[in-house]
Design an enzyme around this catalytic site. Structure first.
Site: not given
Ligand code: THU
Length: 140
Positions: A44-46, A55, A57, A88
């Site tokens: 995941n990369i915020e 996300c 995936e 999600c």
């Protein structure tokens, strides 16, 4: 092709280490096995604006698709919780775009030895697909 789910799980666990999560501090890792046999890892990369967050995936899927892959066998998913991490809704819809309802395997990885297996149909029953779009009536 026999799927080595343990090997895929290990790749997802390793991918988690590369998560960029300064806001949630919640790391997620994924490993996507393409029909070609290649495995694409994702984390995941915020983002400070929150909505651009990607996300793990979807990172794995977008990496693979941008490299020319279109068919997939399985994905392993693991998160920073002492439990199974379910993908999600947005990621489930992205998976449904490219993956068969009954052949594609979703492995939820608690750890290397505790893995739950699901199909696309189980994880996103009644998915909206291109068939639904084609059935639609169009205004004149
Ligand atoms: N996240 C994923 O990477 N995959 C999921 O299936 C659930 C949520 C990430 C997004 C965000 O960076 C963090 O987990 C907390 O929501």
């Amino acid at each position: 092709m026999e799927i080595d789910r343990r090997e895929l799980a290990k790749t997802a666990i390793a991918a988690k280490e590369r998560a960029y999560v300064p806001y949630s501090r919640f790391r997620v890792g994924a490993a996507l096995l393409a029909a070609s046999g290649k495995v694409y890892a994702g984390c995941n990369i915020e983002n400070v604006a929150f909505t651009p967050t990607n996300c793990a995936e979807r990172t794995a899927f977008f990496k693979a698709i941008s490299e020319g892959e279109k068919e997939f066998k399985a994905i392993a998913i693991t998160g920073d919780a002492d439990d199974y991490l379910y993908p999600c809704g947005v990621c489930r819809q992205v998976m449904a775009e490219f993956c068969s309802p009954d052949d594609f395997k979703i492995y939820l990885v608690k750890n290397e030895n505790e893995i739950r297996e699901f199909t696309m149909e189980e994880i996103l029953p009644g998915a909206f697909t291109v068939t639904d779009l084609e059935k639609g009536r169009r205004p004149e």
